[in-house]
Write a protein that holds these residues in place. Structure first.
Motif, short mmCIF file in Angstrom:
data_model
loop_
_atom_site.label_atom_id
_atom_site.label_comp_id
_atom_site.label_asym_id
_atom_site.label_seq_id
_atom_site.Cartn_x
_atom_site.Cartn_y
_atom_site.Cartn_z
N VAL A 169 0.86 -1.19 0.00
CA VAL A 169 0.00 0.00 0.00
C VAL A 169 0.89 1.24 0.00
CG1 VAL A 169 -1.85 1.25 1.16
CG2 VAL A 169 -1.75 -1.25 1.31
N ASP A 170 0.76 2.03 -1.04
CA ASP A 170 1.59 3.23 -1.21
C ASP A 170 0.73 4.47 -1.00
OD1 ASP A 170 4.08 4.61 -2.25
OD2 ASP A 170 2.59 5.33 -3.69
N ILE A 171 1.28 5.46 -0.28
CA ILE A 171 0.57 6.72 -0.05
C ILE A 171 0.85 7.64 -1.23
CG2 ILE A 171 0.12 8.58 1.56
CD1 ILE A 171 -0.29 5.66 2.60
N ALA A 172 -0.16 7.90 -2.02
CA ALA A 172 0.01 8.66 -3.26
C ALA A 172 0.33 10.13 -2.97
CB ALA A 172 -1.26 8.56 -4.09
N GLY A 173 1.26 10.67 -3.74
CA GLY A 173 1.54 12.11 -3.68
C GLY A 173 2.38 12.56 -2.51
N SER A 174 2.99 11.63 -1.76
CA SER A 174 3.74 12.05 -0.57
C SER A 174 5.03 12.80 -0.93
CB SER A 174 4.07 10.85 0.30
OG SER A 174 4.83 9.90 -0.40
N GLY A 254 -3.54 20.35 4.21
CA GLY A 254 -3.94 20.91 2.93
C GLY A 254 -4.24 19.88 1.86
N VAL A 255 -4.22 18.60 2.22
CA VAL A 255 -4.50 17.54 1.26
C VAL A 255 -4.99 16.30 2.00
CG1 VAL A 255 -2.12 16.65 1.33
CG2 VAL A 255 -3.54 16.22 -0.67
N ALA A 256 -5.90 15.58 1.38
CA ALA A 256 -6.38 14.32 1.95
C ALA A 256 -5.54 13.17 1.39
CB ALA A 256 -7.85 14.09 1.60
N PRO A 257 -5.27 12.14 2.19
CA PRO A 257 -4.43 11.04 1.71
C PRO A 257 -5.15 10.16 0.70
CG PRO A 257 -5.26 10.55 3.90
CD PRO A 257 -5.69 11.95 3.58
N GLY A 258 -4.40 9.73 -0.31
CA GLY A 258 -4.89 8.75 -1.27
C GLY A 258 -3.93 7.58 -1.30
N ILE A 259 -4.39 6.44 -1.73
CA ILE A 259 -3.52 5.26 -1.74
C ILE A 259 -3.59 4.54 -3.09
CG2 ILE A 259 -3.59 4.85 0.74
CD1 ILE A 259 -5.75 2.77 0.31
N ARG A 260 -2.49 3.88 -3.40
CA ARG A 260 -2.42 2.91 -4.48
C ARG A 260 -1.95 1.60 -3.87
NH1 ARG A 260 -0.05 7.42 -7.33
NH2 ARG A 260 1.94 6.76 -6.43
#
Length: 349
Positions: A169-174, A254-260
């Motif tokens: 599970v990768d945290i997108a945009g980190s 300022g951003v919500a977490p997304g995952i791949r």
């Protein structure tokens, strides 16, 4: 009742039973040693043990995981451990000096409370037992309960072959986020995400293998993960938890977490490695393939990929929408891997 609450209640009841049993054994032995009734001693010890365990268990399992208790949990190890031991020590002293177990016995038996010289011994024993419990409990949160248990029991002292699922599970945009808000803030961001993910992982029987930068690797044995397609259910439960916390992340970062994510399964060699620091590791092509699959989510424009090898080992996948993407060539693998995109909802037609 949510899954996390059910899990905590089950753990609380197990610890309560353990505390009562330890108290009963100790009470029986100490009463027999001084020439008293072993049965009376067991009752007194069980009441004292249960009382102490109810309070400590309520704090450790039911209160500390909440928002109000999180500040203590996030303090340095020695601070957390010291505060707990002092608070629990005061409780132990009150229960033993106040002769709570003997008072309950006196009420039930209709006899007046008799003075006892055993209180100091009981206080010392309870302090030692609580120190051991707290130390193991705190260490288990660092290395993982299953890892600690397996090392203690020597399950992987000799390498063994296992069939396992691996969910990357990768945290997108980190990376972009780190450039905008700085490394310290992004560390808090990732810590918050991983903490939110821990309950869904525990609820679905997963084991956190490792954190790698902005990625968490979760594993199940084939038997543990098969029923109810637990790895897939776990991934979407993590996504739900993050979605619910999205507004809080928006306000703070300022951003919500997304995952791949990517799920793969197959045989690995599991075993202990290391000298001064022991750990349980997994070796095999499954790990490399799962990592490459996670990287392929960007190229294929999908948030969650599942290999055919993983799907063939799962039961209960019919409630998910699985889109066949065909054989995919992955870096580092000679043979292509049959891949599916997975989403919540009705199966694709």
């Amino acid at each position: 009742m949510r899954g996390a609450t059910k899990r905590r209640v089950r753990l609380f009841l197990r610890i309560l039973l353990g505390g009562a049993l330890v108290g009963a054994v100790y009470g029986g032995l100490i009463y027999v040693t001084v020439g008293g009734s072993g049965l009376r001693g067991m009752f007194v010890g069980a009441v004292n043990g249960a009382t102490i365990t109810i309070v400590i268990g309520s704090i450790e399992i039911l209160w500390l995981p909440t928002g109000k208790g999180r500040a203590l949990q996030q303090a340095p190890f020695l601070v957390t451990f010291g505060v707990k031991w002092l608070v629990y020590g005061a409780l132990i002293t009150a229960v033993n000096v106040g002769a709570w177990g003997r008072r309950v016995l006196g009420v039930l038996a209709g006899t007046p409370l008799q003075p006892s010289a055993l209180a100091p011994v009981s206080v010392v024993f309870s302090f030692v037992a609580t120190f051991g419990f707290l130390f193991v409990f705190e260490i288990s949160t660092i290395v993982g309960r299953r890892t600690l248990r397996n090392i203690v029991l020597g399950r992987y002292h000799r390498p063994r072959s296992e069939e396992r699922f691996f969910l990357f599970v990768d945290i997108a945009g980190s990376t972009a986020l780190a450039e905008r808000i700085g490394p310290a803030a992004v560390h808090r961001f990732l810590d918050r995400v991983f903490r939110l993910a821990s309950d869904p992982i525990d609820d679905h029987g997963g084991e956190i293998y490792q954190y790698v930068g902005d990625e968490v690797v979760v594993t199940w044995t084939a038997a543990e993960g098969r029923e109810g397609a637990r790895p897939i259910a776990c991934l979407f439960a993590i996504q739900t938890a993050l979605d619910e916390a999205g507004p809080i992340f928006e306000r703070e970062f300022g951003v919500a977490p997304g995952i791949r994510a990517a799920l793969h399964a197959g045989p690995v060699i599991s075993g202990e490695v290391g000298g001064s620091k022991r750990d349980i590791v997994f070796h095999g092509d499954v790990m490399n393939t799962a990592s490459r699959l996670e990287q392929a989510t960007r190229d294929l424009g999908r948030r969650f990929l599942v290999s055919a090898d993983a799907l063939s080992r799962l039961a209960g996948t019919e409630r998910y929408a699985l889109e066949p993407l065909g054989p995919q060539a992955l870096c580092g693998r000679a043979a292509p891997v049959e891949v599916y995109a997975c989403a919540e909802g009705k199966p694709c037609r």
